[in-house]
Design an enzyme around this catalytic site. Structure first.
Site, mmCIF file in Angstrom:
data_model
loop_
_atom_site.group_PDB
_atom_site.id
_atom_site.type_symbol
_atom_site.label_atom_id
_atom_site.label_comp_id
_atom_site.label_asym_id
_atom_site.label_seq_id
_atom_site.Cartn_x
_atom_site.Cartn_y
_atom_site.Cartn_z
ATOM 1 N N ASP A 1 -13.863 2.403 -1.982
ATOM 2 C CA ASP A 1 -12.986 1.710 -2.929
ATOM 3 C C ASP A 1 -13.426 0.255 -3.102
ATOM 4 O O ASP A 1 -12.631 -0.668 -2.933
ATOM 5 C CB ASP A 1 -11.525 1.805 -2.454
ATOM 6 C CG ASP A 1 -10.539 1.574 -3.595
ATOM 7 O OD1 ASP A 1 -10.977 1.535 -4.765
ATOM 8 O OD2 ASP A 1 -9.340 1.424 -3.315
ATOM 9 N N GLY B 1 0.830 -1.188 0.000
ATOM 10 C CA GLY B 1 0.000 0.000 0.000
ATOM 11 C C GLY B 1 0.865 1.237 0.000
ATOM 12 O O GLY B 1 2.086 1.146 0.090
ATOM 13 N N ASP C 1 2.983 -1.910 4.014
ATOM 14 C CA ASP C 1 2.723 -3.196 3.383
ATOM 15 C C ASP C 1 1.930 -4.088 4.333
ATOM 16 O O ASP C 1 1.887 -3.851 5.525
ATOM 17 C CB ASP C 1 4.051 -3.869 3.040
ATOM 18 C CG ASP C 1 4.857 -3.017 2.059
ATOM 19 O OD1 ASP C 1 4.252 -2.541 1.088
ATOM 20 O OD2 ASP C 1 6.064 -2.819 2.282
#
Lengths: 364, 474
Positions: B141, B29, B33
């Protein structure tokens, strides 16, 4: 509506009572959010009436106290409804009185219970947010700051558990920043103790606690009503040392936050002798540090202006290289104190600097 | 699930290195991570998101609030957040682990998924959304990559909050959140903000993605797609291989008018989702097949982990020796005062001092003024403009009312004139010059002007005005 009584069952017979309580709480939620029409059985009164009635019952039956006392036994999602009930009661106003605030101040058991929230990690999220909700009201903040268990919050902040320490820190910083006058009054009465406690926090081994508390400190020092706190803080050489240690931290963020305190030491026009002494001794190290300092903040104009100001101020301190070298050779206590004296009073200009050096030579 | 029964103030107890055995990296990300991990105590397999806090400048309180919010969420249809720890400058968020990977992994393996399997996936995704929306949370998202599958074939919505929210607060809400192809038109247009219905649009796009393998227009440049989405008609699903129910479901979700999109709760009642009645997860055979077909590929972390050496703690050694000896001496500090010279009374000498550096000779300041000046706390406070925000600082400065205060209330333009005109002019002149000495003098002059501005806010504005007027007349 008088179902509250059944909550007493909590202490005896758990599982069943838990479900019962959840059910009642859901009804309460319905009333508060105005969705009661969805729930069968509750009809008739309009929503404001129902809320007024609910509030009345809550004050009369001490049900809030019971709910909070037994919060850990209440179901996970139902706990949030307790919070909702609490905050919507707080918001209630009749003309310009807030009945819930009066109620809470009359029965401080609830507030005291909430203040001990961090001791019960299971529900600390709920109690913490309820307490912060209450602290938004000045009288309550005042009450809490005056209570001795407030000091425990500094300890809670240092607990190893993320949950508790961050929860406590949030509450602590709300208490000290929301109502500026209440806070400044608090500082005036507890100056020494507060500085001692916050100093402990800024030296915390926990990165988050450290970073947040330095930030809080700089914020508090710069709050206008906290003038006393500022002058007292920046007059202590001990505090300067701590802030310099943080300024030299490996973490860029901690460097930056502590710079915001450090600059005030520098900007203080009446620096005490011991402060000047420390700064002078570290003049070159400070300069080389500050010149390199946070180059990634190039767009932050105000920061750069302030940094340059600090650099200038430090540049204008006397250079004491020869003098120190001189005294290192014979380090009798008397001479050291001598050099300290000269250093501290040494004016900034070269001519004065020279004369003071001459002075110290002649006194040799 | 929560293991907070021990609340000893013992840092060892809360050091995640002692509590979690980290495995391989399973996701990456922007701010950290995700690793596979195992709780030492229970051997429970978990996902650990490790966020580097040094990378976030002032958003720690926001981050903490967010994590608290996440910890208040519990639903079988979302990846729940267990514990949070601080290790050095990183934050570890321990979450539920979904061993079978994301639906995007399934698409990689099977190209597209059968409509009936998709119905199962979507139903549980909608249940997750229903829960989030009931908690006033917008996911922002939704896409196949954020729908995870456990080894038991359960569906869990992931990656809301922390990563999603964090991205948002970091971007200060100025840039888009979400991934272009899945984004609702109103997010892009930003007319009157948006609400939880953006998730319903993304869900419709995800439905298309799951049954066809790709979201609509995915062959285009993402940035181009962003601008096209609001202008284009809503995508629709065509083809005889798909049921009418699915097509209708997608049509309902992909309504360009947010208020006409159904809520998560009412989507559960649509024919497409309502008829899902699986006793066993239809994912199970796919999981086995996928495991045989491909190894879960390891990902290379974006940020290397290094806990050998602490990244916070004292670095510079200062010299504090013997300083306490001289504390409490009441010697007059007058000459030093002028070095920090802030008081209005000593303005001139302070300026003189900052122009004339120690290598220039100057008469020592002996005026009695410096020893018994009046306390003027406000003037002092404004000295270095301790307030971070330009607006606050200038209002404080205005109060200190220096000799040059031009207006009653100096607007923040005071700082503006210094920052944008004076300083820039000086800097550009300085750049053009080759002489070090000249540069140094300029620097000093600039400092004097800055000090003038700080003492008398509005000075720079006045100066610029005069020059400008003079030039107009000339």
């Amino acid at each position: 509506m008088n179902e509250q009584l059944s909550k007493l069952e909590l202490t005896n017979d758990r599982k069943k009572a838990q479900d019962e309580v959840s059910r009642y709480l859901i009804t309460i939620k319905g009333i508060i959010t105005g969705r009661s029409e969805e729930l069968a059985g509750v009809a008739g009164d309009s929503q404001p009436d129902q809320i007024a009635q609910l509030a009345h019952e809550v004050y009369n039956t001490d049900c809030l106290l019971l709910l909070i006392q037994n919060l850990a036994q209440i179901e996970f999602d139902a706990r949030k409804i307790v919070g909702l009930l609490f905050s919507s009661l707080l918001k209630r106003k009749i003309v310009n009185r807030s009945p819930t605030i009066d109620y809470l101040l009359q029965k401080p058991q609830i507030l005291i219970l909430l203040m001990h929230g961090p001791e019960n990690p299971e529900i600390s999220i709920n109690t913490g947010s309820m307490l912060r909700e209450a602290v938004r009201y000045e009288q309550i903040a005042k009450y809490i700051l005056a209570d001795s268990s407030f000091w425990k919050y500094f300890d809670y902040c240092e607990y190893g558990s993320f949950e508790i320490s961050t929860e406590a820190f949030l509450t602590l910083s709300d208490l000290l920043t929301t109502h500026k006058l209440v806070a400044s009054d608090f500082f005036n009465r507890n100056l020494e103790k507060f500085i001692e406690r916050i100093n402990k926090l800024i030296m915390s081994p926990n990165y988050v606690t450290k970073r947040q508390s330095v930030k809080l400190l700089s914020q508090l020092i710069l709050d206008k009503p906290n003038y006393n706190l500022m002058t007292t803080y920046v007059n202590s050489a001990h505090n300067l040392k701590l802030i310099m240690i943080l300024l030299g931290d490996k973490s860029k963020n901690i460097q930056y936050e502590s710079f915001n305190v450090f600059k005030i030491f520098i900007a203080n026009p009446r620096k005490s002798k011991s402060i000047v002494d420390i700064l002078t001794k570290n003049r070159d190290r400070l300069l080389s540090f500050l010149r390199e300092f946070t180059n990634d903040r190039k767009d932050d104009d105000l920061f750069l202006v302030e940094r340059n100001f600090v650099i200038e101020q430090i540049e204008s301190l006397p250079k004491l290289v020869q003098l120190q070298g001189f005294h290192e050779k014979d380090s009798s206590a008397e001479h050291q104190s001598m050099s300290g004296e000269t250093k501290a009073t040494a004016p900034i200009t070269k001519s004065n600097y020279n004369s003071s050096k001459i002075l110290s030579y002649s006194q040799q | 699930m929560t293991d907070t029964s021990t609340n000893m103030p013992d840092s060892e107890l809360h050091d995640p290195m002692n509590l979690v055995r980290l495995g391989e990296c399973i996701g990456r990300g922007n701010f950290g991570d995700v690793y596979k991990g195992e709780l030492v105590k229970t051997s429970q397999v978990v996902a650990v998101k490790i966020i580097d806090l040094e990378k976030s400048e002032d958003d720690i309180p926001v981050l903490i609030q967010e994590i608290k919010f996440l910890k208040g969420l519990r639903s079988p249809y979302i990846t729940n957040c267990h514990e949070t720890y601080i290790k050095d400058v990183t934050m570890w968020i321990v979450m539920e682990y979904c061993g079978a990977g994301s639906c995007a992994d399934f698409l990689k393996c099977f190209k597209r998924l059968d409509e009936r399997v998709v119905a199962f996936i979507l139903r549980d995704t909608v249940r997750g959304l229903e829960y989030l929306h009931s908690m006033n949370k917008i996911h922002r998202d939704v896409k196949a990559a954020n729908i995870l599958v456990t080894d038991q074939g359960q569906i869990k919505l992931a990656d809301f909050g922390v990563s999603g929210q964090l991205t948002e607060t970091m971007n200060k809400k100025e840039t888009f959140v979400g991934t272009p192809f899945w984004m609702a038109p109103e997010i892009i247009l930003r007319r009157d903000g948006y609400n939880e219905k953006v998730d319903i649009w993304s869900l419709g796009i995800t439905a298309i993605e799951l049954v066809t393998g790709f979201p609509p227009y995915s062959n285009e440049e993402p940035m181009r797609a962003i601008f096209e989405i609001p202008d284009r008609p809503a995508p629709i699903l065509t083809g005889d291989q798909y049921s009418v129910y699915l097509k209708q479901f997608i049509k309902d979700c992909l309504n360009k008018e947010p208020s006409r999109r159904p809520s998560a709760r009412s989507l559960l009642k649509t024919k497409y989702l309502y008829k899902v009645k699986n006793r066993y997860s239809p994912m199970l055979p796919l999981i086995t097949e996928k495991k045989n077909k491909m190894q879960r590929f390891k990902k290379k972390p974006k940020f290397a982990l290094n806990f050998e050496e602490s990244r916070c703690g004292q670095e510079i050694q200062w010299d504090f020796e013997a300083t306490t000896k001289f504390a409490n001496s009441n010697q007059s500090m007058s000459s030093f005062d002028s070095s920090g010279g802030i008081d209005e009374n000593e303005m001139h000498s302070a300026q003189a001092n900052s122009i004339l550096k120690p290598d220039t000779t100057v008469t020592p300041t002996t005026s009695p003024l410096y020893n018994n000046r009046s306390e003027n706390p406000r003037a002092r406070r404004s000295s270095i403009s301790p307030y971070r925000s330009g607006e606050v600082s200038s209002s404080v400065l205005a109060e200190s009312g220096g000799p040059l205060s031009i207006k009653e209330n100096v607007d923040p333009r005071g700082c503006y004139f210094y920052n944008n005109l004076i300083r820039e002019s000086f800097d550009s002149i300085s750049q053009q010059s080759g002489s070090q000495r000249f540069k140094k003098n300029l620097e000093q002059l600039k400092t004097v002007i800055y000090e003038m501005e700080m003492r008398g806010p509005g000075f720079c504005e006045l100066l610029c005005q005069k020059i400008f007027n003079g030039m107009l007349q000339g």
